[in-house]
Design a protein around this motif. Structure first.
Motif, PDB file in Angstrom:
ATOM      1  N   ASN A   1      -8.364 -11.793  41.570  1.00  0.00           N
ATOM      2  CA  ASN A   1      -7.681 -10.554  41.930  1.00  0.00           C
ATOM      3  C   ASN A   1      -6.303 -10.837  40.386  1.00  0.00           C
ATOM      4  O   ASN A   1      -6.335  -9.552  39.383  1.00  0.00           O
ATOM      5  CB  ASN A   1      -7.237 -10.248  43.373  1.00  0.00           C
ATOM      6  N   VAL A   2      -5.364 -11.836  40.764  1.00  0.00           N
ATOM      7  CA  VAL A   2      -4.142 -11.963  39.616  1.00  0.00           C
ATOM      8  C   VAL A   2      -4.666 -12.506  38.165  1.00  0.00           C
ATOM      9  O   VAL A   2      -4.106 -12.165  37.505  1.00  0.00           O
ATOM     10  CB  VAL A   2      -3.455 -12.676  40.678  1.00  0.00           C
ATOM     11  N   TYR A   3      -5.766 -13.142  38.458  1.00  0.00           N
ATOM     12  CA  TYR A   3      -6.289 -13.028  37.003  1.00  0.00           C
ATOM     13  C   TYR A   3      -6.680 -11.856  35.906  1.00  0.00           C
ATOM     14  O   TYR A   3      -6.178 -12.109  34.752  1.00  0.00           O
ATOM     15  CB  TYR A   3      -7.475 -14.259  36.999  1.00  0.00           C
ATOM     16  N   ALA A   4      -7.323 -11.873  36.511  1.00  0.00           N
ATOM     17  CA  ALA A   4      -7.880 -10.538  35.970  1.00  0.00           C
ATOM     18  C   ALA A   4      -6.624  -9.114  35.636  1.00  0.00           C
ATOM     19  O   ALA A   4      -6.517  -8.196  34.878  1.00  0.00           O
ATOM     20  CB  ALA A   4      -9.143  -9.525  37.050  1.00  0.00           C
ATOM     21  N   MET A   5      -5.546  -9.631  36.435  1.00  0.00           N
ATOM     22  CA  MET A   5      -4.134  -8.182  36.492  1.00  0.00           C
ATOM     23  C   MET A   5      -3.845  -8.518  35.877  1.00  0.00           C
ATOM     24  O   MET A   5      -3.200  -7.984  34.349  1.00  0.00           O
ATOM     25  CB  MET A   5      -3.858  -8.508  37.620  1.00  0.00           C
ATOM     26  N   MET A   6      -3.778 -10.251  35.283  1.00  0.00           N
ATOM     27  CA  MET A   6      -2.982 -10.763  34.083  1.00  0.00           C
ATOM     28  C   MET A   6      -3.633 -10.546  32.758  1.00  0.00           C
ATOM     29  O   MET A   6      -2.352 -10.121  31.745  1.00  0.00           O
ATOM     30  CB  MET A   6      -2.834 -12.439  34.236  1.00  0.00           C
ATOM     31  N   LYS A   7      -4.769 -10.147  32.622  1.00  0.00           N
ATOM     32  CA  LYS A   7      -5.646 -10.107  31.416  1.00  0.00           C
ATOM     33  C   LYS A   7      -5.526  -8.310  31.262  1.00  0.00           C
ATOM     34  O   LYS A   7      -5.508  -8.154  29.834  1.00  0.00           O
ATOM     35  CB  LYS A   7      -7.014 -10.600  31.468  1.00  0.00           C
ATOM     36  N   ASN A   8      -5.739  -7.501  32.381  1.00  0.00           N
ATOM     37  CA  ASN A   8      -5.606  -6.119  32.235  1.00  0.00           C
ATOM     38  C   ASN A   8      -4.054  -5.581  31.608  1.00  0.00           C
ATOM     39  O   ASN A   8      -4.075  -4.809  30.795  1.00  0.00           O
ATOM     40  CB  ASN A   8      -5.887  -5.285  32.922  1.00  0.00           C
ATOM     41  N   MET A   9      -2.764  -7.020  31.899  1.00  0.00           N
ATOM     42  CA  MET A   9      -1.896  -6.091  31.416  1.00  0.00           C
ATOM     43  C   MET A   9      -1.080  -6.920  29.825  1.00  0.00           C
ATOM     44  O   MET A   9       0.015  -6.967  29.695  1.00  0.00           O
ATOM     45  CB  MET A   9      -0.753  -6.592  32.442  1.00  0.00           C
ATOM     46  N   ASN A  10      -2.401  -7.663  29.209  1.00  0.00           N
ATOM     47  CA  ASN A  10      -1.814  -8.759  28.056  1.00  0.00           C
ATOM     48  C   ASN A  10      -1.454  -9.895  28.430  1.00  0.00           C
ATOM     49  O   ASN A  10      -0.667 -10.266  27.444  1.00  0.00           O
ATOM     50  CB  ASN A  10      -2.044  -7.607  27.232  1.00  0.00           C
ATOM     51  N   TYR A  11      -0.793 -10.385  30.109  1.00  0.00           N
ATOM     52  CA  TYR A  11      -0.068 -10.920  30.033  1.00  0.00           C
ATOM     53  C   TYR A  11      -0.849 -12.386  29.241  1.00  0.00           C
ATOM     54  O   TYR A  11      -0.508 -13.617  29.192  1.00  0.00           O
ATOM     55  CB  TYR A  11       0.368 -11.134  31.332  1.00  0.00           C
ATOM     56  N   ILE A  12      -2.126 -12.757  29.445  1.00  0.00           N
ATOM     57  CA  ILE A  12      -3.082 -13.387  29.125  1.00  0.00           C
ATOM     58  C   ILE A  12      -4.208 -12.660  28.441  1.00  0.00           C
ATOM     59  O   ILE A  12      -4.463 -11.790  28.709  1.00  0.00           O
ATOM     60  CB  ILE A  12      -3.436 -14.504  29.910  1.00  0.00           C
ATOM     61  N   ASN A  13      -4.323 -13.718  26.648  1.00  0.00           N
ATOM     62  CA  ASN A  13      -5.219 -12.897  26.500  1.00  0.00           C
ATOM     63  C   ASN A  13      -6.982 -14.167  25.859  1.00  0.00           C
ATOM     64  O   ASN A  13      -6.371 -15.045  25.534  1.00  0.00           O
ATOM     65  CB  ASN A  13      -5.329 -12.779  24.433  1.00  0.00           C
ATOM     66  N   THR A  14      -7.569 -14.464  27.005  1.00  0.00           N
ATOM     67  CA  THR A  14      -8.777 -14.861  26.921  1.00  0.00           C
ATOM     68  C   THR A  14      -9.741 -14.885  27.092  1.00  0.00           C
ATOM     69  O   THR A  14     -10.235 -14.266  27.700  1.00  0.00           O
ATOM     70  CB  THR A  14      -8.019 -16.134  28.248  1.00  0.00           C
TER      71      THR A  14
END
Length: 367
Positions: A312-325
């Motif tokens: 869940n938190v990994y998906a959240m980080m991707k959705n907010m562009n905290y990570i791009n992967t």
């Protein structure tokens, strides 16, 4: 008279000689038939293991495992290495300066960038809060839903980059409709004490810190105006991470490490007051503050990996562009290490309800 004494001496020597011969004869006759008993881990050559930690109560089960001898019981000679933030600790894992550590959600960031790390367990969750000076607390009342966070538009927020609170608060601001580039100013600092200093000096309007600094701040003229757990209930914080190559080469060592953490967790739950004293050896805050931090509802400890929360938190980080992967995080989470450790302990302690409870939690969070 002399002859009589001489006779006694000879007789005594003969008796002693016979006893010695009989002793060795008896010992020799039993050597082949007596099973060899393995020495305890304390008597064996212990496996060295460098373990990284942050000085906060979220790492309580690491401290307890060290102080109560659970690492040694499992055959590990643990050397604890302190870091001031999760990025430093994760870099130490990557550079092989330490073998394992629990460093917020930073391992997820490194994994997203292609580093070959694997998450094998957990330490704690929630554990972060936003603080302001008490004279400004009235400006930030009743922050109970994402839309309330528009109050931070135009504000300067101090944070420790890539800390769990930093990641979740950025997402919360995004969900409130704020642009992280134009609507707020985020100042990234090296550790929570610098965050508090920035807020106190007026260089920042609010600061995101973790336990026990948020509890400590309340004794120093600050007010906690929100907890990340209020917006993201039971979210994960520090995860146990290792280099994948090290895990593959030394899996048994990491199973032993997880066994020690599970045993430590049970001891913490059974001995909450004594746990405060142990953690206090590693976390330099007032005991009453530390006790509040370890008994309030804003932090929880658990060695369970909690795969679903990681997803869940990994998906959240991707959705907010905290990570791009494009990296699949599930390829870098191995819950079987923790599960093997838990299954072994449950089998060894069939009458202990604690292990059955942890098995049920595992099925919910990782199954």
């Amino acid at each position: 008279m002399v002859k009589k004494e001489y006779t006694y001496i000879i007789a005594a020597v003969v008796i002693i000689a016979v006893a010695v011969v009989a002793f060795y004869a008896f010992s020799g006759s039993n050597t082949a038939n007596t099973p060899v008993v393995s020495s305890s881990p304390a008597q064996q050559q212990l496996q060295p293991l460098n373990v990284g930690y942050l000085p906060n109560n979220g790492h309580a089960i690491i401290f307890i495992a060290q102080e109560k001898g659970y690492f040694e019981k499992e055959g590990l000679n643990v050397n604890l290495v302190q870091f001031q933030n999760s990025a430093e600790g994760t870099n130490a894992i990557i550079s092989k300066k330490i073998d394992v550590g629990g460093f917020g959600l930073v391992p997820l960031i490194y994994i997203s960038k292609g580093y070959n790390e694997t998450i094998i367990g957990g330490l704690d969750g929630d554990a972060a809060g936003l603080v302001v000076t008490s004279d400004k607390a009235d400006q930030y009342q009743n922050l109970t839903k994402f839309s309330d966070l528009t109050v931070f538009k135009g504000k300067t927020i101090a944070t420790v980059r890539a800390s769990t609170g930093d990641i979740h608060f950025r997402d919360a601001l995004t969900k409130a409709g704020l642009n992280l580039t134009t609507d707020v100013t985020i100042v990234e600092l090296a550790n929570p004490q610098l965050v508090l200093d920035a807020v106190k000096s007026g260089k920042a309007d609010a600061g995101m810190v973790w336990t026990p600094y948020m509890e400590q701040s309340e004794t120093e003229g600050f007010t906690v105006v929100l907890y990340t757990g209020d917006f993201y209930p039971n979210h994960p914080c520090c995860r146990i991470a290792v280099l994948t190559d090290n895990l593959n080469a030394n899996r048994d060592t990491y199973v032993k490490f997880e066994r020690a953490l599970i045993e430590s967790y049970e001891w913490l739950k059974q001995n909450p007051n004594a746990s405060v004293d142990i953690v206090g050896k590693y976390v330099p805050v007032n005991r009453s503050v530390l006790q509040d931090a370890m008994t309030d509802n804003e932090t929880y400890n658990s060695p369970d990996p909690n795969l679903h929360a990681i997803d869940n938190v990994y998906a959240m980080m991707k959705n907010m562009n905290y990570i791009n992967t494009t990296v699949n995080i599930d390829d870098h989470v191995d819950t079987s290490v923790y599960k093997q450790a838990l299954d072994e302990l449950a089998k060894e302690n069939p009458s202990d309800p604690f292990y059955a409870q942890q098995e049920a939690i595992y099925q919910t969070q990782d199954g």
